[in-house]
Every structure is written in C-alpha cells, then in structure tokens.
Design an enzyme around this catalytic site. Structure first.
Site, short mmCIF file in Angstrom:
data_model
loop_
_atom_site.label_atom_id
_atom_site.label_comp_id
_atom_site.label_asym_id
_atom_site.label_seq_id
_atom_site.Cartn_x
_atom_site.Cartn_y
_atom_site.Cartn_z
N SER A 43 11.51 4.51 15.43
CA SER A 43 10.35 4.01 16.15
C SER A 43 10.80 3.57 17.54
O SER A 43 11.31 2.47 17.71
CB SER A 43 9.74 2.83 15.38
OG SER A 43 9.27 3.30 14.14
N LEU A 44 10.63 4.45 18.51
CA LEU A 44 11.17 4.17 19.84
C LEU A 44 10.14 3.43 20.71
O LEU A 44 10.42 2.35 21.20
CB LEU A 44 11.61 5.50 20.48
CG LEU A 44 12.46 5.37 21.75
CD1 LEU A 44 13.76 4.64 21.49
CD2 LEU A 44 12.75 6.75 22.35
N HIS A 45 9.02 4.06 20.94
CA HIS A 45 7.86 3.44 21.61
C HIS A 45 8.03 3.10 23.08
O HIS A 45 7.05 2.66 23.72
CB HIS A 45 7.39 2.18 20.87
CG HIS A 45 7.13 2.39 19.43
ND1 HIS A 45 6.28 3.35 18.96
CD2 HIS A 45 7.63 1.77 18.32
CE1 HIS A 45 6.26 3.32 17.63
NE2 HIS A 45 7.08 2.38 17.21
N CYS A 97 2.19 -3.94 15.66
CA CYS A 97 2.10 -3.61 14.24
C CYS A 97 1.47 -4.77 13.46
O CYS A 97 1.91 -5.91 13.58
CB CYS A 97 3.48 -3.30 13.68
SG CYS A 97 3.45 -2.88 11.93
N GLU A 131 0.82 -1.21 0.00
CA GLU A 131 0.00 0.00 0.00
C GLU A 131 0.86 1.26 0.00
O GLU A 131 1.93 1.29 0.58
CB GLU A 131 -0.88 0.03 1.24
CG GLU A 131 -1.90 -1.08 1.21
CD GLU A 131 -2.85 -1.01 2.39
OE1 GLU A 131 -3.83 -1.73 2.37
OE2 GLU A 131 -2.60 -0.22 3.33
N CYS A 150 -2.91 5.50 10.23
CA CYS A 150 -1.53 5.11 10.48
C CYS A 150 -1.39 3.78 11.22
O CYS A 150 -2.08 3.53 12.19
CB CYS A 150 -0.90 6.21 11.33
SG CYS A 150 0.68 5.79 11.97
N CYS A 203 7.31 -6.40 15.47
CA CYS A 203 6.88 -5.47 16.52
C CYS A 203 5.46 -5.88 16.93
O CYS A 203 4.61 -6.11 16.07
CB CYS A 203 6.91 -4.03 16.02
SG CYS A 203 8.56 -3.53 15.51
N SER A 233 12.05 5.90 8.08
CA SER A 233 11.64 5.51 9.43
C SER A 233 12.17 4.10 9.71
O SER A 233 11.99 3.19 8.90
CB SER A 233 10.11 5.52 9.53
OG SER A 233 9.69 5.11 10.81
N CYS A 290 7.16 -7.71 6.67
CA CYS A 290 8.25 -7.23 7.52
C CYS A 290 8.77 -8.40 8.35
O CYS A 290 8.05 -9.33 8.65
CB CYS A 290 7.74 -6.11 8.44
SG CYS A 290 9.07 -5.24 9.31
N GLY A 294 7.36 -2.60 5.90
CA GLY A 294 8.76 -3.01 5.80
C GLY A 294 9.73 -2.14 6.57
O GLY A 294 9.40 -1.06 7.06
N ASN A 318 -3.33 2.53 16.50
CA ASN A 318 -4.44 2.14 15.63
C ASN A 318 -4.68 0.65 15.76
O ASN A 318 -3.82 -0.15 15.38
CB ASN A 318 -4.13 2.51 14.18
CG ASN A 318 -4.29 3.99 13.95
OD1 ASN A 318 -5.33 4.57 14.25
ND2 ASN A 318 -3.25 4.61 13.44
N CYS A 340 3.42 8.26 1.61
CA CYS A 340 3.96 7.23 2.50
C CYS A 340 4.17 5.95 1.69
O CYS A 340 3.22 5.42 1.12
CB CYS A 340 2.97 7.00 3.63
SG CYS A 340 3.44 5.63 4.69
N1 SAH Z 1 9.80 -0.38 9.91
C1 SAH Z 1 9.78 1.05 9.99
C2 SAH Z 1 8.69 1.74 9.17
C3 SAH Z 1 7.29 1.17 9.18
S1 SAH Z 1 6.18 1.54 10.46
C4 SAH Z 1 9.71 1.46 11.43
O1 SAH Z 1 9.56 0.62 12.29
O2 SAH Z 1 9.85 2.65 11.70
C5 SAH Z 1 5.82 3.24 10.47
C6 SAH Z 1 5.41 3.72 11.88
O3 SAH Z 1 4.09 3.26 12.28
C7 SAH Z 1 6.38 3.19 12.92
O4 SAH Z 1 6.71 4.19 13.83
C8 SAH Z 1 5.55 2.11 13.58
O5 SAH Z 1 6.06 1.82 14.83
C9 SAH Z 1 4.18 2.73 13.60
N2 SAH Z 1 3.10 1.75 13.82
C10 SAH Z 1 3.07 0.46 13.45
N3 SAH Z 1 1.92 -0.12 13.83
C11 SAH Z 1 1.19 0.83 14.46
C12 SAH Z 1 -0.11 0.85 15.05
N4 SAH Z 1 -0.88 -0.22 15.06
N5 SAH Z 1 -0.54 2.01 15.57
C13 SAH Z 1 0.22 3.13 15.54
N6 SAH Z 1 1.46 3.16 14.98
C14 SAH Z 1 1.94 2.03 14.46
#
Ligand code: SAH
Length: 388
Positions: A226-228, A121, A94, A346, A118, A204, A114, A172, A303, A107
């Site tokens: 992507s720290l989280h 995701c 997509e 997102c 995570c 990213s 992937c 990815g 999301n 985007c």
């Molecule tokens: N692999 C890369 C890019 C893809 S994800 C990365 O990890 O950065 C793009 C962004 O969306 C990342 O910050 C990811 O952590 C976030 N993301 C993934 N799933 C999500 C979800 N369900 N809700 C909100 N953000 C999410």
C-alpha cells in the site's frame, strides 16, 4: 484451543503431523485430516470415513473443528458476497468473496482492527483488538468454501474451484501477525488443503519492511504494497508507518522480495484521494520513484466513510493518472468498486472491534449473538490484477 481441545482447523500439515504423532499414529493421517477439513470442507469427524471409528473418538477427545460464527451473509447484485463473522471475544470481522468470470477472489482479514492508523482507512478508526489465530484466518476460507461449494460426498474438481485467489486485504496488517498468517497460507498452498498456487495468494502490507524476507523465505506468495504516495512527506501523512520505514527502504525490500523471480512483480496499491495524491505531478514522481522495481500499479478510487477527511478523485483525474503511468511503461489498473449495494466496496472495512480491555478470554465468549451489527460495514478487497 476450545475448552482445552485444540482446533484442528488451524493446524497446517506440520501441525497435524505433530498432532497425529502424539497419538502414536502414522504421519499419513495428517494428510487425510487436512484433506477432509479443507479440500472437502467437512465439519465433523464422523464424515472422515477412511479414519477408523476408534481413532475418530481419540481425536474427538483432544480436538474440535470449530469454524467462525456467521453473523450475516449478504449477496450483492453483482454476485459479491460478504460475511460478517464473529470471533471468540465478541468482535466481528468481514470476509468478502468477489466472483469475476472464472476467477473467484476471497478477501480475508488477519487482525481484529488495525494498529497502523492510515488516515484514509476506516479500520484505523476502530482501533485494534487482537491478532487472529491461524484457525480464525483459515476459518474464513473454510467457511466461504463450505458455503460456496458444499461437499457432496465426491472429491471436488480442481477445475471448478469457487475460490481461485485469496488476498489479505481485509482488516489488519498481515505482516504484524506473521506466524498465524504463514500457517494459514501453508494450508492454502497445500495440495491436501486448498491447493492454490503461491501466485494466487496475495499478502497486502502497508510496508512492514523487516518482515518481507521472512515471508519470502517461508511462503513466497504475491506481495502487494500500500504505497499511496510518491514521496516521504506525503506518505508519512497517509501511512504513518512510513516514518519508520521510508520509501527508499521499502522499495529496496520490494526489489529483494522479487529478486531472482522471473516475471514476478510487486503490486503497488494507490488510493486516489482528491487533490491530495492524484495530480499529474504525483504520477510523474511515482513513475520515477518506482523505476527499477518490478511493479504493477493498482489505483483504488477512495471509498469514503463517515467523517472521512478525504474525497474520491474524479474519474477523469484517475484516468489521466493511469495514462501517465502507462506511458511511463507501468502496468496500471483501476480497481473496480464491487458489491456497492451490500457495502462491500473496497477500503471501508468496519466489522465490530471491541476495545482491548473488554476482550474476553477465548472460550468464555458468549456464543449467543448480542445484536447483529446494523452499522455500515465494508471490506477492502480485490485481486490486484482487476481493472475497472
Ligand atoms: N494492512 C494491509 C491490508 C489491509 S487494507 C495494507 O495496508 O495493505 C487493503 C487495501 O485497501 C490497502 O491498499 C489499503 O490502503 C486500501 N484502503 C484502505 N482504506 C481505503 C479506502 N477508504 N479507500 C480505498 N482504499 C482503501
């Protein structure tokens, strides 16, 4: 390669120069090709009027211009537009376009599926099929531009660009597919290509530390991480790659990435997961751990997707987290959810990832569409500077 002919879309300036060299042609032809393909967005050699008929025939014998196949094209009420694109082998990815005032952010995806798992995701649920080629990566920009701003026969104005920013926040992990990703970025930055400034292209990553220096050396674009989570224990649960490259190592690499770059900051993405990483204590810990790293923080309300093990934090909790970070001196934004009505919000990126073993060889893919994906498909996207 398509039927042993090279796909011109995937060649950056150096690749096109090599290609024209091999035809015994002058180097400047490469710039002409790049311009026709990407600045104007044509899909056939015959449109290239400053290239002789004879040369066009020679090129046509060795090369094709093959963009992605569009499976679906949806526009949300807020203008967000999402394409499902079929790749050779039958998997779908997509691409999402997010217009916002003068800005238009595209985007894009770097892999089919992937490998990183995570836990929050949905792409992870789908497994991994393969890396995208440079042609397939830039092909997303190419097709979006063609549809958003069709070539009219006149040189396009740089003032009215539909695509002003590109973010690798689709499917990815771009740093695990670095060669094609850098080739595609070079085309985005080239004045004969899309002419984007390097600050307007954002890679990213979930933190593939050893690749940071290579990316910086090749194409020093903006970096989002992507720290989280503010500590290793929690981050290892959310982003398993943290076991390999823990936070201290990651942040050191981030500092190196922006060293000697005045005003350049790393964007830290932080998905807000209810009761998991969203408490005031987490914010305070985050403020502490990021001290000394030139940072911007982008909070992403989680999301949800079917059977997701998390819930989205309440708005109030997110606002409170943001306030703590702002008071601690960090630029902190909350990412708006866009394109809800077409499932382009997102972070729930789905597409259709075929299992690896079922992958067909490129070229053997059936071009007829088996069935359009009726599944929910969403994209992770955004320009890091967006606020709710
Ligand atoms: N692999 C890369 C890019 C893809 S994800 C990365 O990890 O950065 C793009 C962004 O969306 C990342 O910050 C990811 O952590 C976030 N993301 C993934 N799933 C999500 C979800 N369900 N809700 C909100 N953000 C999410």
């Amino acid at each position: 390669m398509v039927n042993n002919r090279i796909n011109l879309l995937g060649l950056n300036m150096a690749g096109l120069e090599k290609f024209v060299d091999e035809l015994g042609e002058k180097r400047f032809r490469a710039g002409q090709l790049l311009q026709w393909l990407h600045q104007y967005g044509v899909d056939d050699l015959d449109s290239m009027t400053n290239i002789s008929k004879k040369l066009r025939t020679t090129i046509g014998e060795r090369a094709v211009i093959q963009g992605p196949e569009i499976v679906s094209d949806h526009i949300a009420s807020d203008g967000t537009r999402k394409w499902v694109l079929r790749m050779a082998g039958g998997s779908d990815i997509e691409t999402v376009y997010i217009p916002d005032g003068k800005r238009g952010t595209l985007c894009i995806s770097s892999q089919v599926g992937c490998q990183l798992n995570c836990t929050f995701c949905s792409t992870a649920r789908q497994g991994f099929n393969r890396n995208l080629s440079a042609a397939e990566i830039i092909g997303q920009v190419w097709i979006a531009k063609r549809l958003l701003q069709p070539y009219t026969g006149k040189p396009p104005s740089t003032q009215s660009r539909a695509i002003t920013n590109v973010v690798f926040m689709g499917m990815g992990e771009p740093l695990l597919n670095l060669d094609p990703v850098t080739d595609a970025i070079e085309i985005m930055l080239d004045d004969h290509g899309y002419g984007l400034s390097r600050r307007r292209v954002t890679v990213s990553t979930s933190g593939v530390v050893p690749m940071f220096a290579t990316l910086r050396q090749r194409v020093p674009v903006s970096l989002a991480v992507s720290l989280h989570a503010p500590n290793d224990e929690l981050r290892c649960q959310l982003v398993p790659l943290n076991k390999k490259y823990p936070i201290a190592m990651l942040l050191e690499a981030c500092k190196q990435y922006v060293a000697d770059e005045a005003r350049q900051k790393i964007t830290f993405e932080y998905a807000m997961l209810k009761g998991v990483n969203d408490q005031p204590a987490h914010a305070r810990e985050l403020a502490k751990v990021l001290r000394g790293v030139p940072s911007k923080i982008n909070l992403i309300p989680f999301n949800p997707f079917p059977d997701a093990p998390y819930e989205r934090s309440d708005d109030q909790t997110i606002d409170q987290f943001q306030q703590i970070m702002i008071k601690a001196g960090y630029i902190t934004t909350i990412r708006r959810t866009r394109g809800d009505d077409i499932d382009a919000a997102c972070g729930q990126l789905v597409g259709k990832v075929l299992p690896r073993q079922r992958r067909q060889r490129p070229g053997s893919a059936s071009r007829s569409i088996a069935q359009p994906p009726g599944n929910k498909s969403n994209s992770a996207w955004d320009s890091p500077a967006d606020a709710r």
